[in-house]
Structure formats: C-alpha cells, structure tokens
Design an enzyme around this catalytic site. Structure first.
Site, PDB file in Angstrom:
ATOM      1  N   GLN A   1       1.021  -1.168  -0.160  1.00 38.56           N
ATOM      2  CA  GLN A   1       0.003   0.124  -0.005  1.00 38.56           C
ATOM      3  C   GLN A   1       1.129   1.268   0.107  1.00 38.56           C
ATOM      4  O   GLN A   1       1.635   1.321   0.897  1.00 38.56           O
ATOM      5  CB  GLN A   1      -0.970  -0.066   1.283  1.00 38.56           C
ATOM      6  CG  GLN A   1      -1.849  -1.334   1.334  1.00 38.56           C
ATOM      7  CD  GLN A   1      -2.859  -1.189   2.426  1.00 38.56           C
ATOM      8  OE1 GLN A   1      -3.804  -1.688   2.297  1.00 38.56           O
ATOM      9  NE2 GLN A   1      -2.092  -0.718   3.660  1.00 38.56           N
ATOM     10  N   GLY A   2       0.648   2.140  -0.942  1.00 39.37           N
ATOM     11  CA  GLY A   2       1.444   3.478  -1.112  1.00 39.37           C
ATOM     12  C   GLY A   2       0.658   4.416  -0.483  1.00 39.37           C
ATOM     13  O   GLY A   2       0.086   5.122  -1.244  1.00 39.37           O
TER      14      GLY A   2
ATOM     15  N   SER B   1       1.860   6.348   3.012  1.00 40.19           N
ATOM     16  CA  SER B   1       2.621   7.307   3.954  1.00 40.19           C
ATOM     17  C   SER B   1       3.617   8.188   2.898  1.00 40.19           C
ATOM     18  O   SER B   1       4.232   7.469   2.177  1.00 40.19           O
ATOM     19  CB  SER B   1       3.213   6.567   5.190  1.00 40.19           C
ATOM     20  OG  SER B   1       2.465   6.107   5.823  1.00 40.19           O
TER      21      SER B   1
ATOM     22  N   SER C   1       5.381  -1.092   3.720  1.00 38.91           N
ATOM     23  CA  SER C   1       5.737  -2.591   4.371  1.00 38.91           C
ATOM     24  C   SER C   1       5.788  -3.327   2.948  1.00 38.91           C
ATOM     25  O   SER C   1       5.007  -3.309   2.057  1.00 38.91           O
ATOM     26  CB  SER C   1       4.620  -2.924   5.021  1.00 38.91           C
ATOM     27  OG  SER C   1       4.643  -2.174   6.331  1.00 38.91           O
TER      28      SER C   1
ATOM     29  N   GLU D   1      -9.705  -3.827   8.292  1.00 38.37           N
ATOM     30  CA  GLU D   1      -8.747  -3.939   9.033  1.00 38.37           C
ATOM     31  C   GLU D   1      -9.248  -4.383  10.531  1.00 38.37           C
ATOM     32  O   GLU D   1      -8.339  -4.740  11.515  1.00 38.37           O
ATOM     33  CB  GLU D   1      -7.667  -2.659   9.448  1.00 38.37           C
ATOM     34  CG  GLU D   1      -7.049  -2.340   8.113  1.00 38.37           C
ATOM     35  CD  GLU D   1      -5.975  -1.240   8.255  1.00 38.37           C
ATOM     36  OE1 GLU D   1      -6.071  -0.483   9.522  1.00 38.37           O
ATOM     37  OE2 GLU D   1      -5.003  -1.034   7.341  1.00 38.37           O
TER      38      GLU D   1
ATOM     39  N   GLU E   1      -0.152   9.877  17.591  1.00 41.13           N
ATOM     40  CA  GLU E   1      -0.813  11.213  17.507  1.00 41.13           C
ATOM     41  C   GLU E   1      -2.083  11.062  16.706  1.00 41.13           C
ATOM     42  O   GLU E   1      -2.888  11.638  17.135  1.00 41.13           O
ATOM     43  CB  GLU E   1       0.287  12.363  17.279  1.00 41.13           C
ATOM     44  CG  GLU E   1       1.323  12.441  18.073  1.00 41.13           C
ATOM     45  CD  GLU E   1       2.437  11.380  18.229  1.00 41.13           C
ATOM     46  OE1 GLU E   1       3.164  11.460  19.304  1.00 41.13           O
ATOM     47  OE2 GLU E   1       2.396  10.439  17.242  1.00 41.13           O
TER      48      GLU E   1
END
Length: 372
Positions: free
Chosen positions: A120-121, A123, A155, A238, A354
């Site tokens: 998954q692209g 971040s 990842s 998820e 956060e």
C-alpha cells in the site's frame, strides 16, 4: 486445544496445516526467505485457505472475526510461516471486490494464489500517517495519469508485485478531496524502490519513487477524486487484523509470565511484569468488547485498541528484556532482542499514536477537530 473444542473452521484449518506443513518444512526448513513465504501462500491458496475472511463467492471461506482469530491461533500453533499476502487479502483484495471493475477483479484469484503480492503506497515523508496531507500527484491525461512523488515506510515494498497507490489528482480540492486510488504493477517504468535498513538489520520497508510514471485509466480504483472514500473502505477491513496483532501481544506477555526466567527474577521485576500482564488482560477485554460490537469502522474501537497495543508492546519489550537478562546481550535470546529493537516502530506503523489520539478524540469523544 483438542479438535472437539475448536470451531469448524479452525478444525478444518488445523487439518490443512497438518497436511501441508511437513512438505513445506521438507522443502524450505524454517527459512523466512521471500520465495519460501510466497510458496506457503500458494500452498494455502491451493488448499482453499488463501483468504479465509473473503466471501465464498470470490474464493474465501466467509469467516467472521471470531473464526478468523481462532484460525490465527492455529497458524501460531503450527508455527506456520508468516503470510506475506496480508495486505492483499486483508485490505486491497476486499476493496477491489467492493469497488473494482470486472477487469480489476481478476486480481482476486491471483491474490489468493500468491501470484500477486500487494503493498500500500500511503505514507509520505512530509505527511506520515496523515493520508489527507499526501503530495504525490497524478496529473490526469486523456488516457491515464502521470505520477510524480514519493512514498515511504511501505511494508514489503521491496518484494511486492503490485501497489495500491494514493495520489492527489485535484490539487485545488480540499485535503480529503481530490485523492484517487491507482492499482500499479511494481515493474511499471518510472517507479523505483529503495530499501530502508532497520535497526535490527532487516529491510522490511521501502521508499518508493515515481518519476513521470504513466498509469493507464484502467488502473483507477473507484471514482476519480474519491480515493479518500476508497481508502476508508480499505481501512474498514482492518478490524480482524487489529484484533489479531493485539491477541499475539497478549500471548507473548502470557508466555513471559509462565517463563522460568521470570520465576527466577527478583521480586521487583516480577511486580513490573505483573503490571504489564494486567494491562495485557485489559487489552484482551478490549478485544472481546470489539468482537461484541455489531459495527466498527475506522477510528472507533479499533483505533483505541491500536493505540493501547502499540504502547503496551514497547513496555513489554523492555520488561521482557530485563526478564531474560544477560542472555539478550550475549545473543542467546534473539526473539527478545528483536522485540526490543523493533518495539518502538509499533507507535508509528499503521498510524502514529498522535493520529490515533486525534481519531479517538474526534470520532469517539466528539471533540473539536484539530486545526489543519
């Protein structure tokens, strides 16, 4: 646990693993090389267990969350290799099934069989876990998109064959608008990847760079500029994954409590361990509560569990390091050493603490949104 106390699904999986694990070990031993891991995924797919949570009509078993967690325990009991298709089976695949085109849905069988391994692209260096702040742009053309930008902390990015990529397609829209999701083969010209070496010497993550990468219009997943909604669909799948990693941590803490190392430890250290164990029980109860919920979208109970799990994981790693003692430094306790070295990453991966606190405050407690 004897088979008579297992759910039907867990009992079936136990039988499957008892059949395929000896041959896998004979071929690969305990290797965690990429080829061995993908081979195990293919073995699961051939046995009909490539993605047990998927509906039966698309190749899954249709398992609910409790059965999925019971099956996770069976994988752990059999000491099965880790399942590298997790992003494809838990996130990307269900999203393609929900909003993908007929052509895109052909990837579902490939995911089941381990022929397509998805990352998954999401971040980015300047946005982190704030998906709405991403800057990778995809200029819309008549026949597709021209992508420029960078992703980070991806990842399995070094080994994945495909990527679900989030890009900004309308730079003038509000932060949560103007984002599109693209399905991109990792061998697409203009895409390069670079390993991120971790403190434990491994390279589980990668940086992805896009330099005038052309992607055809057929790669668009869901409506144009509606990638935020598509992403919420992805993250909504998820729930079982969050509960599974929380359950794994509870298992590790419980194993520490029954270890001879702890039995031989000073009273003060045993008290610290007991304090950590009490938190693990709270985490377990939170998971049970989540299972009782009929619905659980992103940012609800799952966010609370993820936040608690990440901080407890770091605490456990430190206490466990003290419990095993000098053996950790001497190289006699590699699992405990790796746990200590990687524990801080849990506060970043899958959403920083956060960001999780913001989600909990805004969506659970109804607090005003953070100024953007």
């Amino acid at each position: 646990m004897s088979t008579e106390h297992l759910s039907l699904a867990a009992a079936e999986l136990r039988s499957v693993l008892e059949r395929i694990m000896p041959a896998h070990h004979a071929k690969w031993g305990d290797s965690d090389e990429w080829e061995a891991l993908t081979d195990f995924q293919r073995e699961l797919g051939t046995a009909g267990w490539g993605a047990s949570s998927w509906p039966v009509e698309i190749g899954g078993k249709g398992l609910d969350v409790p059965d999925q967690l019971a099956c996770d325990e069976e994988f752990a009991r059999a000491k099965a290799p880790r399942r590298v298709a997790v992003f494809g089976t838990n996130n990307v695949g269900p999203t393609i099934a929900a909003v993908g085109t007929t052509e895109q849905k052909k990837s579902l069988q490939a995911i089941l069989m381990g022929d397509e391994i998805w990352c998954q692209g999401f971040s980015e260096p300047d946005a982190g876990s704030d998906l709405a702040g991403l800057r990778t742009k995809a200029d819309v053309t008549d026949d597709g998109f021209i992508v420029n930008g960078q992703k980070v902390w991806t990842s399995i990015g070094l080994n994945a064959t495909h990527c679900m990529l989030l890009c900004r397609t309308d730079p003038d829209a509000m932060k949560h608008k103007g984002i599109s999701a693209l399905l991109v083969p990792m061998d697409t010209p203009g895409l390069t990847r670079r390993a991120i070496k971790q403190i434990n010497g491994e390279a589980e993550f990668a940086e992805l760079f896009f330099d005038n990468m052309f992607v055809p219009r057929t790669a668009l997943l869901g409506p144009l500029h509606e990638g935020w909604r598509v992403t919420m669909t992805t993250l909504g799948f998820e729930r079982a994954g969050v509960l599974s990693v929380a359950g794994n941590l509870v298992g590790k803490v419980t194993a520490m409590m029954h270890s001879q190392h702890l039995a031989d430890a000073p009273a003060a250290l045993r008290d610290r361990a007991l304090h950590t164990y009490s938190k693990a029980l709270i985490l377990e109860w939170m998971g049970q509560r989540a299972l009782a919920e009929t619905t659980d979208g992103p940012g609800a109970v799952s966010s609370l569990i993820k936040l608690f799990w990440s901080h407890l994981g770091a605490e456990f790693a430190e206490v466990n390091a003290d419990v095993v003692g000098i053996g950790l430094i001497a190289g006699l306790e590699p699992d405990a050493a790796n746990e200590l070295l990687t524990s801080r990453s849990s506060k970043i991966a899958g959403g920083t603490s956060e960001v999780m606190k913001n989600l909990i405050g805004e969506r659970n407690l109804g607090l005003p949104r953070e100024p953007r």
